[in-house]
Design a protein around this motif. Structure first.
Motif, PDB file in Angstrom:
ATOM      1  N   THR A   7      13.244  54.725  -6.662  1.00 60.43           N
ATOM      2  CA  THR A   7      12.798  55.385  -5.456  1.00 60.43           C
ATOM      3  C   THR A   7      11.363  55.026  -5.158  1.00 60.43           C
ATOM      4  N   CYS A   8      10.968  55.139  -3.900  1.00 59.14           N
ATOM      5  CA  CYS A   8       9.615  54.926  -3.386  1.00 59.14           C
ATOM      6  C   CYS A   8       9.260  53.456  -3.231  1.00 59.14           C
ATOM      7  N   LEU A   9       9.410  52.659  -4.255  1.00 55.93           N
ATOM      8  CA  LEU A   9       9.130  51.236  -4.185  1.00 55.93           C
ATOM      9  C   LEU A   9      10.242  50.498  -4.900  1.00 55.93           C
ATOM     10  N   THR A  10      10.374  49.209  -4.629  1.00 57.33           N
ATOM     11  CA  THR A  10      11.367  48.426  -5.353  1.00 57.33           C
ATOM     12  C   THR A  10      10.828  48.112  -6.739  1.00 57.33           C
ATOM     13  N   LEU A  11      11.759  47.883  -7.665  1.00 54.86           N
ATOM     14  CA  LEU A  11      11.385  47.559  -9.032  1.00 54.86           C
ATOM     15  C   LEU A  11      10.531  46.302  -9.079  1.00 54.86           C
ATOM     16  N   ALA A  12      10.808  45.370  -8.199  1.00 53.82           N
ATOM     17  CA  ALA A  12      10.062  44.115  -8.214  1.00 53.82           C
ATOM     18  C   ALA A  12       8.578  44.341  -8.011  1.00 53.82           C
ATOM     19  N   LEU A  13       8.215  45.352  -7.244  1.00 55.30           N
ATOM     20  CA  LEU A  13       6.814  45.600  -6.988  1.00 55.30           C
ATOM     21  C   LEU A  13       6.106  46.180  -8.202  1.00 55.30           C
ATOM     22  N   THR A  14       6.845  46.849  -9.090  1.00 57.55           N
ATOM     23  CA  THR A  14       6.205  47.509 -10.216  1.00 57.55           C
ATOM     24  C   THR A  14       6.144  46.656 -11.458  1.00 57.55           C
ATOM     25  N   ILE A  15       7.159  45.835 -11.704  1.00 62.76           N
ATOM     26  CA  ILE A  15       7.153  45.064 -12.951  1.00 62.76           C
ATOM     27  C   ILE A  15       7.345  43.581 -12.702  1.00 62.76           C
ATOM     28  N   GLY A  16       7.313  43.189 -11.436  1.00 63.03           N
ATOM     29  CA  GLY A  16       7.659  41.823 -11.113  1.00 63.03           C
ATOM     30  C   GLY A  16       6.495  40.878 -11.088  1.00 63.03           C
ATOM     31  N   ALA A  17       6.191  40.386  -9.880  1.00 65.90           N
ATOM     32  CA  ALA A  17       5.333  39.231  -9.711  1.00 65.90           C
ATOM     33  C   ALA A  17       4.025  39.331 -10.474  1.00 65.90           C
ATOM     34  N   GLN A  18       3.746  38.295 -11.227  1.00 70.15           N
ATOM     35  CA  GLN A  18       2.511  38.216 -11.975  1.00 70.15           C
ATOM     36  C   GLN A  18       1.521  37.376 -11.176  1.00 70.15           C
ATOM     37  N   GLY A  19       0.234  37.614 -11.411  1.00 64.46           N
ATOM     38  CA  GLY A  19      -0.767  36.801 -10.763  1.00 64.46           C
ATOM     39  C   GLY A  19      -0.778  35.399 -11.349  1.00 64.46           C
ATOM     40  N   GLN A  20      -1.542  34.532 -10.723  1.00 68.88           N
ATOM     41  CA  GLN A  20      -1.620  33.166 -11.200  1.00 68.88           C
ATOM     42  C   GLN A  20      -2.322  33.125 -12.549  1.00 68.88           C
ATOM     43  N   THR A  21      -1.755  32.347 -13.466  1.00 68.70           N
ATOM     44  CA  THR A  21      -2.345  32.221 -14.792  1.00 68.70           C
ATOM     45  C   THR A  21      -2.527  30.751 -15.135  1.00 68.70           C
ATOM     46  N   GLU A  22      -3.476  30.490 -16.003  1.00 67.89           N
ATOM     47  CA  GLU A  22      -3.792  29.134 -16.444  1.00 67.89           C
ATOM     48  C   GLU A  22      -3.348  28.946 -17.882  1.00 67.89           C
ATOM     49  N   THR A  23      -2.674  27.834 -18.169  1.00 66.60           N
ATOM     50  CA  THR A  23      -2.286  27.526 -19.544  1.00 66.60           C
ATOM     51  C   THR A  23      -3.486  26.959 -20.278  1.00 66.60           C
ATOM     52  N   ILE A  24      -3.839  27.576 -21.417  1.00 62.71           N
ATOM     53  CA  ILE A  24      -5.043  27.175 -22.147  1.00 62.71           C
ATOM     54  C   ILE A  24      -4.730  26.575 -23.510  1.00 62.71           C
ATOM     55  N   ASP A  25      -3.481  26.713 -23.970  1.00 65.55           N
ATOM     56  CA  ASP A  25      -3.090  26.183 -25.274  1.00 65.55           C
ATOM     57  C   ASP A  25      -1.570  26.233 -25.339  1.00 65.55           C
ATOM     58  N   THR A  26      -1.001  25.697 -26.393  1.00 64.93           N
ATOM     59  CA  THR A  26       0.439  25.761 -26.616  1.00 64.93           C
ATOM     60  C   THR A  26       0.686  26.320 -28.011  1.00 64.93           C
ATOM     61  N   ALA A  27       1.588  27.287 -28.094  1.00 61.21           N
ATOM     62  CA  ALA A  27       1.874  27.911 -29.375  1.00 61.21           C
ATOM     63  C   ALA A  27       2.485  26.903 -30.340  1.00 61.21           C
ATOM     64  N   GLN A  28       1.965  26.873 -31.571  1.00 63.39           N
ATOM     65  CA  GLN A  28       2.573  26.074 -32.629  1.00 63.39           C
ATOM     66  C   GLN A  28       3.751  26.833 -33.235  1.00 63.39           C
ATOM     67  N   PHE A  29       3.653  28.167 -33.196  1.00 64.73           N
ATOM     68  CA  PHE A  29       4.770  29.042 -33.550  1.00 64.73           C
ATOM     69  C   PHE A  29       4.491  30.409 -32.961  1.00 64.73           C
ATOM     70  N   VAL A  30       5.515  31.260 -32.944  1.00 63.16           N
ATOM     71  CA  VAL A  30       5.406  32.609 -32.398  1.00 63.16           C
ATOM     72  C   VAL A  30       5.855  33.590 -33.473  1.00 63.16           C
ATOM     73  N   ALA A  31       5.020  34.596 -33.755  1.00 59.07           N
ATOM     74  CA  ALA A  31       5.337  35.620 -34.749  1.00 59.07           C
ATOM     75  C   ALA A  31       5.632  36.933 -34.038  1.00 59.07           C
ATOM     76  N   LEU A  32       6.757  37.549 -34.382  1.00 64.33           N
ATOM     77  CA  LEU A  32       7.152  38.837 -33.822  1.00 64.33           C
ATOM     78  C   LEU A  32       6.962  39.903 -34.900  1.00 64.33           C
ATOM     79  N   TYR A  33       6.151  40.915 -34.602  1.00 64.92           N
ATOM     80  CA  TYR A  33       5.854  41.979 -35.553  1.00 64.92           C
ATOM     81  C   TYR A  33       6.430  43.312 -35.087  1.00 64.92           C
ATOM     82  N   ASP A  34       6.926  44.098 -36.032  1.00 62.94           N
ATOM     83  CA  ASP A  34       7.229  45.505 -35.788  1.00 62.94           C
ATOM     84  C   ASP A  34       5.941  46.287 -36.037  1.00 62.94           C
ATOM     85  N   TYR A  35       5.617  47.168 -35.109  1.00 62.85           N
ATOM     86  CA  TYR A  35       4.410  47.981 -35.238  1.00 62.85           C
ATOM     87  C   TYR A  35       4.787  49.453 -35.205  1.00 62.85           C
ATOM     88  N   GLU A  36       4.313  50.218 -36.186  1.00 65.44           N
ATOM     89  CA  GLU A  36       4.545  51.656 -36.244  1.00 65.44           C
ATOM     90  C   GLU A  36       3.209  52.386 -36.259  1.00 65.44           C
TER      91      GLU A  36
END
Length: 286
Positions: A7-36
């Motif tokens: 309601t009120c706005l479309t979902l796209a407006l709240t979690i959608g379009a991101q601003g322009q970003t610049e690539t500054i590096d490339t991941a050699q690997f990605v680590a996923l952590y559980d945080y409590e």
């Protein structure tokens, strides 16, 4: 999937379009952590909050972020999963951290409703004390180390099997990837290691971001989240909110309410919005 009503706005407006970003590096690997985070709710009952954190480890820059931020550009996701992740992450106050940007410094982006903030400082050295203790965690042979960083004491397990000095959040500087880090209130534990060479992007360029020294940002974070009023009224610090109620006008210009079955999630000006919170457990206190 359960029906999503917006309601009120479309979902796209709240979690959608991101601003322009610049690539500054490339991941050699990605680590996923559980945080409590072990804390209390607004009634003082002990609770344990949980979320996931993604760390992209590049050649010159390491980027640590809530998983929802990574999900938006690097994973195939369901809208429902993203909405629930964003609200849980807001409850836990995890910023996005670029270590090595700019020019070896550390940049932190933090969302403290109703604004987004950016703080930059020289990357601090952490004075680790290495011990002879060893343990195997998730199949990795680990050694232990301890340090007090910004007033909080950590015990960590790191593995030289992964030759990287990176770790979750701002923890770093050991002769191997940090697999687990914990103290009385917080625990990070490696859940998955991916050989994903994803682009590491710079902070989005936005005139709405308030930039300041990191020390000033840390004080503002403590003043808001650490206030006794915060758990019962997370909007106590926002002016002109008609007594703290959710409404259009005042400091809120656009509201979105999303119904996922019996659960209801609110966004205000694109921010996930909490009506009640949990007692703040800072990762840094000085």
């Amino acid at each position: 999937m359960r029906k999503i009503l917006v309601t009120c706005l479309t979902l796209a407006l709240t979690i959608g379009a991101q601003g322009q970003t610049e690539t500054i590096d490339t991941a050699q690997f990605v680590a996923l952590y559980d945080y409590e985070c072990r804390t209390q709710n607004d009634e003082g009952t002990p609770v344990t909050d949980k979320m996931q954190l993604v760390v992209q480890v590049g050649r010159t820059v390491t980027k640590s972020m809530p998983r929802s931020a990574y999900m938006k550009t690097n994973e195939t996701i369901e809208e429902e999963d993203l909405i629930m992740a964003e609200h849980q992450e807001t409850l836990m106050h995890m910023p996005t951290v670029w270590t090595g940007l700019p020019n070896g410094q550390t940049t932190v982006r933090d969302r403290i409703f109703p604004h987004e903030f950016e703080g930059i400082e020289p990357t601090p050295d952490i004075a680790w004390t290495l011990t002879d203790d060893t343990v195997t965690i998730n199949g990795y042979f680990c050694q232990q180390a301890t340090a007090t960083f910004r007033g909080v004491t950590w015990t960590v397990c790191y593995t030289e099997e992964i030759p990287s000095s990176a770790g979750p959040w701002r923890l770093r500087g050991l002769p191997g990837l940090i697999i687990k880090a914990e103290n009385e209130a917080h625990t990070f534990c490696l859940a998955e290691l991916r050989q994903n060479h994803t682009p590491i992007t710079a902070p989005e360029k936005s005139p709405n971001v308030q930039r300041m020294t990191y020390a000033k940002l840390l004080k503002h974070r403590s003043d808001v989240f650490g206030n006794r009023q915060y758990a019962k009224n997370p909007l106590f610090h926002v002016p002109n909110l008609n007594g703290g109620t959710l409404s259009l006008g005042g400091s809120i210009h656009h509201m979105t309410v999303i119904n996922l079955g019996s659960q209801q999630f609110a966004y205000a000006d694109g921010f996930p919005l909490l009506t009640k919170a949990h007692v703040y457990q800072p990762l840094e206190i000085e």
